[in-house]
Design an enzyme around this catalytic site. Structure first.
Site, PDB file in Angstrom:
ATOM      1  N   GLY A   1       0.827  -1.212   0.000  1.00  0.00           N
ATOM      2  CA  GLY A   1       0.000   0.000   0.000  1.00  0.00           C
ATOM      3  C   GLY A   1       0.852   1.249   0.000  1.00  0.00           C
ATOM      4  O   GLY A   1       1.413   1.630   1.037  1.00  0.00           O
TER       5      GLY A   1
ATOM      6  N   CYS B   1      11.338  -1.067  -4.088  1.00  0.00           N
ATOM      7  CA  CYS B   1      10.422  -2.190  -4.362  1.00  0.00           C
ATOM      8  C   CYS B   1       9.804  -2.008  -5.747  1.00  0.00           C
ATOM      9  O   CYS B   1       9.693  -2.965  -6.530  1.00  0.00           O
ATOM     10  CB  CYS B   1       9.296  -2.244  -3.335  1.00  0.00           C
ATOM     11  SG  CYS B   1       9.867  -2.343  -1.652  1.00  0.00           S
TER      12      CYS B   1
ATOM     13  N   GLY C   1     -10.836  -7.324 -36.736  1.00  0.00           N
ATOM     14  CA  GLY C   1     -12.123  -6.702 -37.069  1.00  0.00           C
ATOM     15  C   GLY C   1     -13.070  -6.759 -35.882  1.00  0.00           C
ATOM     16  O   GLY C   1     -12.648  -6.596 -34.732  1.00  0.00           O
TER      17      GLY C   1
ATOM     18  N   GLU D   1       2.890   1.311 -11.315  1.00  0.00           N
ATOM     19  CA  GLU D   1       4.369   1.237 -11.158  1.00  0.00           C
ATOM     20  C   GLU D   1       5.044   2.397 -11.882  1.00  0.00           C
ATOM     21  O   GLU D   1       6.073   2.222 -12.524  1.00  0.00           O
ATOM     22  CB  GLU D   1       4.913  -0.078 -11.732  1.00  0.00           C
ATOM     23  CG  GLU D   1       4.132  -1.298 -11.366  1.00  0.00           C
ATOM     24  CD  GLU D   1       4.516  -1.863 -10.037  1.00  0.00           C
ATOM     25  OE1 GLU D   1       5.508  -1.389  -9.481  1.00  0.00           O
ATOM     26  OE2 GLU D   1       3.805  -2.738  -9.548  1.00  0.00           O
TER      27      GLU D   1
HETATM   28  C1  LIG Z   1      -5.016  -1.980 -11.550  1.00  0.00           C
HETATM   29  C2  LIG Z   1      -4.096  -1.160 -10.693  1.00  0.00           C
HETATM   30  C3  LIG Z   1      -3.369  -1.770  -9.687  1.00  0.00           C
HETATM   31  C4  LIG Z   1      -2.560  -1.010  -8.848  1.00  0.00           C
HETATM   32  N1  LIG Z   1      -1.890  -1.633  -7.805  1.00  0.00           N
HETATM   33  C5  LIG Z   1      -1.263  -0.865  -6.871  1.00  0.00           C
HETATM   34  C6  LIG Z   1      -0.716  -1.459  -5.690  1.00  0.00           C
HETATM   35  O1  LIG Z   1      -0.725  -2.684  -5.522  1.00  0.00           O
HETATM   36  N2  LIG Z   1      -0.186  -0.656  -4.733  1.00  0.00           N
HETATM   37  C7  LIG Z   1      -0.128   0.705  -4.894  1.00  0.00           C
HETATM   38  O2  LIG Z   1       0.362   1.374  -3.980  1.00  0.00           O
HETATM   39  N3  LIG Z   1      -0.621   1.297  -6.012  1.00  0.00           N
HETATM   40  C8  LIG Z   1      -1.194   0.547  -6.993  1.00  0.00           C
HETATM   41  N4  LIG Z   1      -1.719   1.138  -8.135  1.00  0.00           N
HETATM   42  C9  LIG Z   1      -1.684   2.595  -8.250  1.00  0.00           C
HETATM   43  C10 LIG Z   1      -0.739   3.096  -9.318  1.00  0.00           C
HETATM   44  O3  LIG Z   1       0.585   2.883  -8.968  1.00  0.00           O
HETATM   45  C11 LIG Z   1      -1.083   4.575  -9.567  1.00  0.00           C
HETATM   46  O4  LIG Z   1      -2.310   4.585 -10.260  1.00  0.00           O
HETATM   47  C12 LIG Z   1      -0.021   5.321 -10.355  1.00  0.00           C
HETATM   48  O5  LIG Z   1       1.128   5.532  -9.578  1.00  0.00           O
HETATM   49  C13 LIG Z   1      -0.519   6.690 -10.848  1.00  0.00           C
HETATM   50  O6  LIG Z   1      -1.129   7.406  -9.831  1.00  0.00           O
HETATM   51  P1  LIG Z   1      -2.583   8.037 -10.061  1.00  0.00           P
HETATM   52  O7  LIG Z   1      -3.464   7.000 -10.653  1.00  0.00           O
HETATM   53  O8  LIG Z   1      -3.002   8.652  -8.778  1.00  0.00           O
HETATM   54  O9  LIG Z   1      -2.384   9.148 -11.164  1.00  0.00           O
HETATM   55  P2  LIG Z   1      -1.881  10.662 -10.931  1.00  0.00           P
HETATM   56  O10 LIG Z   1      -0.582  10.664 -10.201  1.00  0.00           O
HETATM   57  O11 LIG Z   1      -3.008  11.451 -10.363  1.00  0.00           O
HETATM   58  O12 LIG Z   1      -1.601  11.106 -12.422  1.00  0.00           O
HETATM   59  C14 LIG Z   1      -2.655  11.540 -13.314  1.00  0.00           C
HETATM   60  C15 LIG Z   1      -1.990  11.913 -14.645  1.00  0.00           C
HETATM   61  O13 LIG Z   1      -1.082  13.013 -14.416  1.00  0.00           O
HETATM   62  C16 LIG Z   1       0.209  12.653 -14.882  1.00  0.00           C
HETATM   63  N5  LIG Z   1       1.232  13.253 -14.018  1.00  0.00           N
HETATM   64  C17 LIG Z   1       1.366  13.169 -12.678  1.00  0.00           C
HETATM   65  N6  LIG Z   1       2.431  13.864 -12.261  1.00  0.00           N
HETATM   66  C18 LIG Z   1       2.993  14.403 -13.367  1.00  0.00           C
HETATM   67  C19 LIG Z   1       4.125  15.230 -13.602  1.00  0.00           C
HETATM   68  N7  LIG Z   1       4.948  15.649 -12.614  1.00  0.00           N
HETATM   69  N8  LIG Z   1       4.394  15.594 -14.882  1.00  0.00           N
HETATM   70  C20 LIG Z   1       3.621  15.166 -15.916  1.00  0.00           C
HETATM   71  N9  LIG Z   1       2.530  14.389 -15.750  1.00  0.00           N
HETATM   72  C21 LIG Z   1       2.231  14.005 -14.494  1.00  0.00           C
HETATM   73  C22 LIG Z   1       0.255  11.131 -14.786  1.00  0.00           C
HETATM   74  O14 LIG Z   1       1.260  10.598 -15.644  1.00  0.00           O
HETATM   75  C23 LIG Z   1      -1.161  10.770 -15.239  1.00  0.00           C
HETATM   76  O15 LIG Z   1      -1.235  10.825 -16.635  1.00  0.00           O
HETATM   77  C24 LIG Z   1      -2.476   0.379  -9.035  1.00  0.00           C
HETATM   78  C25 LIG Z   1      -3.185   0.987 -10.093  1.00  0.00           C
HETATM   79  C26 LIG Z   1      -3.975   0.224 -10.924  1.00  0.00           C
HETATM   80  C27 LIG Z   1      -4.731   0.892 -12.039  1.00  0.00           C
END
Ligand SMILES: Cc1cc2nc3c(=O)[nH]c(=O)nc-3n(C[C@H](O)[C@H](O)[C@H](O)COP(=O)(O)OP(=O)(O)OC[C@H]3O[C@@H](n4cnc5c(N)ncnc54)[C@H](O)[C@@H]3O)c2cc1C
Length: 392
Positions: free
Chosen positions: A138, A246, A347, A371
């Site tokens: 988490g 990690c 298709g 990640e």
């Molecule tokens: C199916 C799934 C499984 C997951 N599993 C885990 C897990 O096990 N443990 C865990 O901790 N997390 C997990 N995650 C979370 C995942 O790591 C995050 O979704 C990811 O780090 C992006 O964060 P966010 O979704 O809050 O997007 P945000 O950080 O809100 O980003 C939104 C958009 O803004 C862009 N952005 C953000 N900052 C910048 C910047 N400085 N410059 C330019 N663009 C930027 C991003 O690239 C993205 O396009 C999981 C996500 C999914 C979808």
């Protein structure tokens, strides 16, 4: 009209197979056989119904892929290329299975293995390697994703105990985990806590309505005054480098894994195009289809060569996080392109679960984002190239 020339092996145009050791080939074949037997027959229905088959976890343990790149404590101690090939074959089945293995081995077991006390290692790693205990990681929160340094979850000392408060979102395996590795702010910086299932104040609710990685559990975790003894904190690390190290391990698995999904899409498109006839001949005979197949093969093979090279660097102990970013960005972006292109060759059939392509394409949307998003890896590479950080 030119004669049909001798066909190359469409799954190994660069003869990368010849560079693999006998052990590596055995790992690849064994995991592929497992996927063929245990994953592919049911994956469409698991995906459609949003099911992760918990009962396969012990089988993954017996297969030896849980924490397989770690040494000791019941782990297989495999090389980086073997681990990568296992990820590739698992994700050729479904990204949900590779995600499970990545989270268990790289995000939950690795921090214990690297930063845990001897007692923590002995208590958690053998059952996790065997698949008797599931872990989760988490870091992400409802309002904190790409910028984990600004996390709000906190842990404070109370006597010899710690008390944790906060929320974590998108936690893979969260609601099926026996132990959660939770990262929280403390007075000493960000620290990792091992939160066993059943700890008072810990709850995990599955996130519904997800149209990607449907055969994988994603949860929202709540920590409401969770009290933990001091022996549940990871003693070996403080600061963001703990969770980032990690993620670096898990991203390496994605470098290979995403290409497994891409290979499945490419092979499906190739075989479909050879059988499907329009205008009185196979669609594979049209130049536009061949251009798509050739572009897919080029990107797939380039991606595999890069993954293999990074794997050998990792085995030599010289792989850097920037190099992992390069591989993660390339593999996920190109795999998604390959999946979308394969979808067009199928298709209308390409939008059904009768073929694996739309499932892989939907899954890869998550793999592109988690990640570290594609943009975050572009910024990481940009910083390495220019020496200037464009993150904030
Ligand atoms: C199916 C799934 C499984 C997951 N599993 C885990 C897990 O096990 N443990 C865990 O901790 N997390 C997990 N995650 C979370 C995942 O790591 C995050 O979704 C990811 O780090 C992006 O964060 P966010 O979704 O809050 O997007 P945000 O950080 O809100 O980003 C939104 C958009 O803004 C862009 N952005 C953000 N900052 C910048 C910047 N400085 N410059 C330019 N663009 C930027 C991003 O690239 C993205 O396009 C999981 C996500 C999914 C979808």
């Amino acid at each position: 009209m030119p004669e049909a020339t001798e066909k190359m092996d469409p799954a190994d145009l660069t003869a990368l197979g010849a560079a693999l050791s006998a052990d590596e080939i055995l790992v690849q074949r064994t995991v592929r056989a497992f996927v063929d037997e245990r994953v592919l027959p049911s994956i469409e229905s698991w995906f459609e119904n949003g099911i992760f088959p918990r009962e396969l976890v012990a089988e993954l343990g017996r297969l030896g892929v849980l924490g397989m790149h770690l040494q000791g404590y019941g782990c297989a101690g495999a090389g980086a290329v073997s681990y990568g090939l296992a990820c590739l074959e698992l994700e050729a089945g479904d990204s949900g299975f590779r995600s499970f293995v990545s989270v268990q081995g790289s995000l939950a077991m690795f921090p214990i293995w690297k930063y845990g006390s001897e007692e923590q290692k002995r208590r958690f790693l053998p059952p996790m390697a065997a698949g008797d205990m599931v872990g989760c990681f988490g870091l992400t929160e409802p309002d904190v994703g790409s910028d984990p340094a600004s996390m709000r979850s906190r842990a404070r000392r109370e006597g010899r105990d710690w008390v944790l408060d906060g929320r974590k979102r998108w936690v893979t395996n969260g609601s099926i985990a026996d132990v959660a590795v939770i990262w929280a702010q403390t007075e000493e910086g960000i620290r990792g806590f091992l939160v066993p299932r059943g700890t008072r104040g810990f709850s995990a609710a599955e996130i519904r309505g997800k149209l990607s990685l449907r055969a994988s559990v994603s949860s929202e975790v709540t920590l409401d005054s969770c009290r933990l003894p001091d022996e549940n904190v990871l003693p070996g690390v403080a600061g963001l480098r703990g969770p980032l190290s990690c993620l670096n391990e898990a991203r390496y698995g994605i470098v290979w894994g995403a290409l497994g999904a891409a290979r499945a899409c490419y092979e499906t498109a190739l075989s479909y195009a050879l059988k499907r006839e329009q205008f009185g001949k196979p669609v594979a005979s049209f130049q536009l289809t061949q251009a798509k197949l050739a572009d897919m093969a080029v990107e797939l093979e380039k991606g595999l060569l890069l993954a293999y090279h990074l794997g050998r660097l990792k085995e030599a102990g010289t792989l850097t996080p920037d190099q992992v970013s390069l591989g993660k960005l390339n593999s996920t972006r190109e795999a998604l392109d390959i999946a979308r292109s394969a979808r067009t060759i199928l298709g209308a059939n390409g939008v059904t679960l009768d073929y694996p392509v739309i499932r892989h394409a939907a899954n890869l949307e998550s793999v592109l984002t988690y990640e570290g998003t594609a943009e975050v890896h572009q910024l990481t590479i940009g910083r390495a190239l220019t020496g200037l950080s464009a993150f904030n």
